[in-house]
Design a protein around this motif. Structure first.
Motif, mmCIF file in Angstrom:
data_model
loop_
_atom_site.group_PDB
_atom_site.id
_atom_site.type_symbol
_atom_site.label_atom_id
_atom_site.label_comp_id
_atom_site.label_asym_id
_atom_site.label_seq_id
_atom_site.Cartn_x
_atom_site.Cartn_y
_atom_site.Cartn_z
ATOM 1 N N PHE A 53 -5.072 47.886 -2.897
ATOM 2 C CA PHE A 53 -4.967 49.288 -2.262
ATOM 3 C C PHE A 53 -4.760 50.085 -3.923
ATOM 4 O O PHE A 53 -5.070 51.398 -3.810
ATOM 5 C CB PHE A 53 -3.173 48.933 -1.540
ATOM 6 N N LEU A 54 -3.698 49.189 -4.989
ATOM 7 C CA LEU A 54 -3.688 50.268 -6.016
ATOM 8 C C LEU A 54 -5.023 50.743 -6.364
ATOM 9 O O LEU A 54 -5.428 52.193 -7.416
ATOM 10 C CB LEU A 54 -3.299 49.602 -7.457
ATOM 11 N N ASP A 55 -6.008 49.939 -7.059
ATOM 12 C CA ASP A 55 -7.178 50.142 -6.533
ATOM 13 C C ASP A 55 -8.250 51.729 -6.588
ATOM 14 O O ASP A 55 -8.738 52.239 -6.147
ATOM 15 C CB ASP A 55 -8.285 48.821 -6.902
ATOM 16 N N ASP A 56 -7.927 51.121 -4.808
ATOM 17 C CA ASP A 56 -8.867 52.290 -3.615
ATOM 18 C C ASP A 56 -7.220 52.583 -3.116
ATOM 19 O O ASP A 56 -7.615 52.208 -1.866
ATOM 20 C CB ASP A 56 -9.941 51.118 -3.229
ATOM 21 N N PRO A 57 -6.380 53.252 -3.064
ATOM 22 C CA PRO A 57 -5.515 53.733 -2.128
ATOM 23 C C PRO A 57 -6.186 54.696 -0.873
ATOM 24 O O PRO A 57 -6.588 55.317 -0.923
ATOM 25 C CB PRO A 57 -4.294 54.806 -2.549
ATOM 26 N N GLN A 58 -6.570 53.470 0.322
ATOM 27 C CA GLN A 58 -7.619 53.709 1.788
ATOM 28 C C GLN A 58 -5.961 53.468 3.029
ATOM 29 O O GLN A 58 -5.667 53.731 3.672
ATOM 30 C CB GLN A 58 -8.155 53.385 2.127
ATOM 31 N N SER A 59 -5.270 51.922 2.923
ATOM 32 C CA SER A 59 -5.269 52.459 3.818
ATOM 33 C C SER A 59 -3.911 50.649 3.310
ATOM 34 O O SER A 59 -4.723 49.658 2.712
ATOM 35 C CB SER A 59 -5.827 51.511 5.149
ATOM 36 N N ILE A 60 -3.015 50.259 3.868
ATOM 37 C CA ILE A 60 -2.486 49.549 3.968
ATOM 38 C C ILE A 60 -1.838 48.283 5.170
ATOM 39 O O ILE A 60 -1.139 49.361 5.899
ATOM 40 C CB ILE A 60 -1.464 48.839 2.758
ATOM 41 N N GLU A 61 -1.374 47.594 5.427
ATOM 42 C CA GLU A 61 -0.982 46.592 6.641
ATOM 43 C C GLU A 61 -0.430 45.342 6.572
ATOM 44 O O GLU A 61 -0.415 44.921 6.000
ATOM 45 C CB GLU A 61 -2.056 47.248 7.728
ATOM 46 N N ILE A 62 0.989 46.073 7.061
ATOM 47 C CA ILE A 62 1.807 44.250 7.173
ATOM 48 C C ILE A 62 2.123 44.172 8.398
ATOM 49 O O ILE A 62 2.338 44.708 10.146
ATOM 50 C CB ILE A 62 3.300 44.238 6.965
ATOM 51 N N ALA A 63 0.874 42.877 8.864
ATOM 52 C CA ALA A 63 1.338 42.539 10.470
ATOM 53 C C ALA A 63 1.957 40.577 10.432
ATOM 54 O O ALA A 63 2.116 39.885 9.701
ATOM 55 C CB ALA A 63 0.262 42.325 10.884
ATOM 56 N N VAL A 64 3.028 40.815 11.743
ATOM 57 C CA VAL A 64 3.330 39.505 12.194
ATOM 58 C C VAL A 64 3.052 39.073 13.583
ATOM 59 O O VAL A 64 2.448 39.905 13.998
ATOM 60 C CB VAL A 64 4.762 39.117 11.608
ATOM 61 N N LYS A 65 2.522 37.979 13.391
ATOM 62 C CA LYS A 65 1.838 37.466 14.837
ATOM 63 C C LYS A 65 1.675 36.103 14.655
ATOM 64 O O LYS A 65 0.440 35.378 14.658
ATOM 65 C CB LYS A 65 0.363 37.734 15.359
ATOM 66 N N PRO A 66 2.988 35.767 15.109
ATOM 67 C CA PRO A 66 3.043 33.980 15.352
ATOM 68 C C PRO A 66 1.238 33.721 16.425
ATOM 69 O O PRO A 66 1.396 34.618 17.839
ATOM 70 C CB PRO A 66 4.524 34.117 16.720
ATOM 71 N N ALA A 67 1.389 32.214 16.335
ATOM 72 C CA ALA A 67 0.118 31.432 16.785
ATOM 73 C C ALA A 67 0.572 31.714 18.504
ATOM 74 O O ALA A 67 -0.318 31.987 19.238
ATOM 75 C CB ALA A 67 0.074 29.704 16.708
ATOM 76 N N SER A 68 1.324 31.956 19.100
ATOM 77 C CA SER A 68 1.951 32.188 20.353
ATOM 78 C C SER A 68 2.917 32.568 20.193
ATOM 79 O O SER A 68 4.331 32.192 19.122
ATOM 80 C CB SER A 68 2.669 30.352 21.361
ATOM 81 N N PRO A 69 3.739 32.831 21.184
ATOM 82 C CA PRO A 69 5.050 34.407 21.504
ATOM 83 C C PRO A 69 6.055 33.190 21.512
ATOM 84 O O PRO A 69 5.882 31.572 21.959
ATOM 85 C CB PRO A 69 5.114 34.595 23.017
ATOM 86 N N THR A 70 7.101 33.900 19.945
ATOM 87 C CA THR A 70 8.623 33.067 19.509
ATOM 88 C C THR A 70 9.326 33.264 19.549
ATOM 89 O O THR A 70 10.074 34.661 19.273
ATOM 90 C CB THR A 70 7.938 32.260 18.575
ATOM 91 N N THR A 71 10.042 32.763 20.068
ATOM 92 C CA THR A 71 11.714 33.278 20.037
ATOM 93 C C THR A 71 12.549 33.475 18.603
ATOM 94 O O THR A 71 12.044 32.704 17.560
ATOM 95 C CB THR A 71 12.877 32.649 20.892
ATOM 96 N N LEU A 72 13.543 34.944 18.519
ATOM 97 C CA LEU A 72 13.650 34.817 17.700
ATOM 98 C C LEU A 72 14.888 34.372 16.797
ATOM 99 O O LEU A 72 14.996 33.723 15.836
ATOM 100 C CB LEU A 72 14.213 36.809 17.575
ATOM 101 N N LEU A 73 15.172 33.146 17.881
ATOM 102 C CA LEU A 73 16.367 31.552 17.276
ATOM 103 C C LEU A 73 15.665 31.322 16.856
ATOM 104 O O LEU A 73 15.837 30.541 15.284
ATOM 105 C CB LEU A 73 16.659 31.470 18.507
ATOM 106 N N VAL A 74 14.020 31.024 17.097
ATOM 107 C CA VAL A 74 13.209 30.101 16.772
ATOM 108 C C VAL A 74 12.722 30.466 14.901
ATOM 109 O O VAL A 74 12.797 29.869 14.028
ATOM 110 C CB VAL A 74 12.017 29.197 17.605
ATOM 111 N N LEU A 75 12.353 31.762 15.010
ATOM 112 C CA LEU A 75 12.085 32.167 13.905
ATOM 113 C C LEU A 75 13.174 32.359 12.757
ATOM 114 O O LEU A 75 13.518 32.184 11.334
ATOM 115 C CB LEU A 75 11.369 33.729 13.847
ATOM 116 N N SER A 76 14.483 32.594 13.157
ATOM 117 C CA SER A 76 15.386 31.969 12.553
ATOM 118 C C SER A 76 15.658 31.389 11.659
ATOM 119 O O SER A 76 15.999 31.038 10.554
ATOM 120 C CB SER A 76 16.998 33.170 13.348
ATOM 121 N N ALA A 77 15.787 30.494 12.871
ATOM 122 C CA ALA A 77 15.622 28.872 12.038
ATOM 123 C C ALA A 77 14.713 28.006 10.687
ATOM 124 O O ALA A 77 15.404 28.032 9.843
ATOM 125 C CB ALA A 77 16.089 27.557 13.087
#
Length: 401
Positions: free
Chosen positions: A353-377
């Motif tokens: 992005f610094l070399d060529d500022p076009q776009s930057i994206e941060i994404a999260v996508k678990p392999a399968s839907p996951t509860t926030l309790l499991v993720l917090s653990a």
């Protein structure tokens, strides 16, 4: 006969006044669930129209700054609902033209303010769901703010629309919502001239005038709490666009009630028992909510190169050298987290992005839907959490469909 008619009319007047007051009291009761304490002025009924002489609105957490509405509120098409509640076709507010500050002199005008398809439940059925379906649409016409007589901010229109669907038992099933603020325009030249610190920044970034729009669309199922934010986009010409998306399940009205209870408990969480109760509710929420995916993306339209040029000039170097310095620092800064996997994931995208500022994206996508309790653990092992949430950081890649 005349005397009888006059007597009947006289007896009807108090009943009308009580009915009008009951109507506005019901509005106040519904919105109190959302953290709004509304004190309406006197309400009168004429046919199917309720007119209210102003109101004072206090928002939870801002009790010292009540919002006073010194104008009539008119509800038209008011009727009794089949379930014992009320409906109204629309609420309108006279156009606003008022000064709100003296130095500089600030004036605000706002026209065509309207809410439609209003529903208020029976008193014994006031709950979070009733708050969600209270209004079908809220719209305004142009808004304008001036500073010392000069145009400062303008908006063409604001529109929020909810479409409700119901099941066979007439219970709220789904909400499809859209929200837009269109034709945003601001002139920052006066502010730049008045502020010796902001002025050079505004000029260097070319932000003397900005134009853009805000758009959001989402769907929400009440039974399973499946909330999908398809778009929450801030898009400004010659600056850039930020878009947020999310796909979460379990966000039901019952969970909203628990969140409200948790906020109330936080204010009184002084005893060990209260703190334990607060922790238990928090765990229930984490177990109830399931993450399918979420992302935030920035698409540059001219702002990033100007920022790099400005900071390079302040550092006494050119942009190329400044970028190379940032790229050399990035592994050290991100490495402070002590998670090699995070450094390996983020640094290549930042460098691209610094070399060529076009776009930057941060994404999260678990392999399968996951509860926030499991993720917090999983957070106990940061490297494991990165894998669990399917964290991805990409630069200069096309947006996913």
């Amino acid at each position: 006969m005349l005397a009888s008619a006059m007597t009947t009319l006289a007896l009807m007047q108090p009943a009308m006044a009580v009915e009008a007051q009951t109507f506005v009291d019901r509005i106040a009761a519904v919105y109190k669930l959302g953290g709004y304490d509304i004190a309406f002025g006197p309400a009168t009924l004429d046919g199917d129209t309720v007119t209210v002489d102003g109101a004072t609105v206090t928002v939870a957490g801002m009790e010292g700054e009540p919002w006073k509405i010194d104008t009539e509120l008119t509800f038209t098409g008011v009727a009794d609902a089949d379930d014992g509640g009320f409906t109204a076709e629309a609420m309108t507010v006279p156009d606003i033209d008022t000064e709100f500050s003296q130095d500089p002199v600030g004036r605000l005008t706002l026209t065509d303010i309207s809410a439609t398809d209003i529903y208020l439940p029976p008193e014994d059925k006031i709950n979070t769901t009733a708050l969600l379906e209270a209004v079908g649409s809220l719209t305004t016409g142009p808004l304008k703010i001036t500073r010392n007589g000069a145009d400062f901010l303008a908006i063409d229109a604001i529109e929020a629309v909810n479409e409700f669907t119901y099941d066979a038992e007439d219970a709220l099933e789904n909400i499809a919502s859209t929200f837009s603020v269109s034709g945003i325009w601001a002139d920052l030249t006066a502010m730049a001239a008045e502020d010796p610190q902001a002025g050079p920044v505004i000029e260097a970034l070319g932000l003397q005038q900005i134009k853009g729009d805000i758009n959001q669309s989402m769907t929400w199922g009440m039974k399973d709490g499946h909330l999908v934010v398809d778009q929450f986009l801030f898009d400004f010409a010659d600056v850039g666009a930020i878009d947020f998306k999310a796909d979460i399940s379990g966000f039901t009205p019952a969970v909203l009630d628990k969140i409200s209870a948790l906020e109330s408990a936080s204010a009184d969480a002084t005893s060990e028992e209260a703190q334990a109760q607060q922790m238990m509710v928090g765990m229930e929420l984490l177990q109830a909510l399931t993450l399918t995916g979420s992302s935030i993306r920035y698409d540059d339209a001219g702002l990033a190169p100007k920022l790099l040029d400005m900071f390079a000039a302040q550092s006494g170097t050119d942009r190329a050298q400044f970028v190379e310095g940032l790229k050399a620092m990035a592994p050290q800064l991100i490495g402070q987290a002590g998670v090699k996997e995070l450094t390996d994931l983020v640094v290549p995208a930042v460098n691209a992005f610094l070399d060529d500022p076009q776009s930057i994206e941060i994404a999260v996508k678990p392999a399968s839907p996951t509860t926030l309790l499991v993720l917090s653990a999983a957070a106990a092992n940061p490297a494991g959490l990165i894998s669990a949430v399917g964290l991805a950081v990409n630069a200069n890649q096309p947006a996913a469909e």
